[in-house]
Design a protein around this motif. Sequence first.
Motif, PDB file in Angstrom:
ATOM      1  N   PRO A  23     -70.983  58.310  -0.095  1.00 24.38           N
ATOM      2  CA  PRO A  23     -70.864  57.910  -1.499  1.00 24.38           C
ATOM      3  C   PRO A  23     -72.236  57.733  -2.138  1.00 24.38           C
ATOM      4  CG  PRO A  23     -69.417  56.577  -0.123  1.00 24.38           C
ATOM      5  CD  PRO A  23     -70.236  57.404   0.809  1.00 24.38           C
TER       6      PRO A  23
ATOM      7  N   TYR B  10     -66.546  57.388  -5.761  1.00 24.61           N
ATOM      8  CA  TYR B  10     -67.492  58.065  -4.869  1.00 24.61           C
ATOM      9  C   TYR B  10     -67.018  57.993  -3.423  1.00 24.61           C
ATOM     10  CZ  TYR B  10     -70.973  58.741  -8.526  1.00 24.61           C
ATOM     11  OH  TYR B  10     -71.634  59.157  -9.647  1.00 24.61           O
ATOM     12  N   GLN B  11     -66.392  56.900  -3.072  1.00 25.69           N
ATOM     13  CA  GLN B  11     -65.904  56.781  -1.695  1.00 25.69           C
ATOM     14  C   GLN B  11     -64.774  57.772  -1.427  1.00 25.69           C
ATOM     15  OE1 GLN B  11     -64.910  52.778  -0.511  1.00 25.69           O
ATOM     16  NE2 GLN B  11     -63.675  53.560   1.203  1.00 25.69           N
TER      17      GLN B  11
END
Lengths: 115, 115
Positions: A23, B10-11
């Motif tokens: 991330p 984002y993860q």
Amino acid sequence: MNSTGRDLYYQMHAELCQVFTSPKRLEIIDLLRDGEKSVQQLVDLTGIPQANLSQHLAVLRQQKIVVTRRDGTCIYYSIPDLRIAQALDLVRDMLLERLKADGRAAKKIEAGLGR
Amino acid sequence: MNSTGRDLYYQMHAELCQVFTSPKRLEIIDLLRDGEKSVQQLVDLTGIPQANLSQHLAVLRQQKIVVTRRDGTCIYYSIPDLRIAQALDLVRDMLLERLKADGRAAKKIEAGLGR
DNA sequence: CTGTTCTATATTAATATTCGAATATATGGA
DNA sequence: TCCATATATTCGAATATTAATATAGAACAG
């Protein structure tokens, strides 16, 4: 194609995609696509500790996703080939559609990603 | 966007890209983009042992890159959203250009990837 | 229901990745 | 040269991923 060539290609492709599995690196890429930034700027923008940020930048450099330019004591990072960003956009769009279909969490995420 | 939403996005994106970090999974995706195939067909085409192939298919299923259809005792896998393949193509083109510029190994790899 | 085939899962050992802490290197200025 | 700032590298502990082996389950034929 012979299997050696194919295997070599898939391995290189897989190693390149390894870049996108963090991330933090995705966030760095998203920041750099808007223009070059120094390491210190990236530290300020992301809140990632300098040493850790530098590690992630090293991964991006190794795979040639980013290039650097030195100006005095600062080093500026940028993305020379934006196809990387385009590819990530395709995946992002898929993800957002999927979330929307699920109805969950989509708004919270989508709201901040406008480009 | 608030940082929670961004971090979550984002993860998720990073976890999705994790799928692309195995040469075997990339090979499977390349085979499936040409049309659905049974597990047994994939075993024959790739030479990957069935148990290991099944593990990789499970990863692809988990991230919803592939869907399955059962017909009798066979299970057919396919790719419902080809944007995945498009994104991989962008990365592939970059890789091939890079190799060509380097002059190394490009021909050996490129020869077998025509589509 | 029994056997057979196809597919999925659990376990385990080897390997790889991540982060933080400490340290090292490079540039420019006093 | 010595110092301060900016950036990079190394190392170790925690965690994650992979592949092989062995096992389990599901569907069908007889």
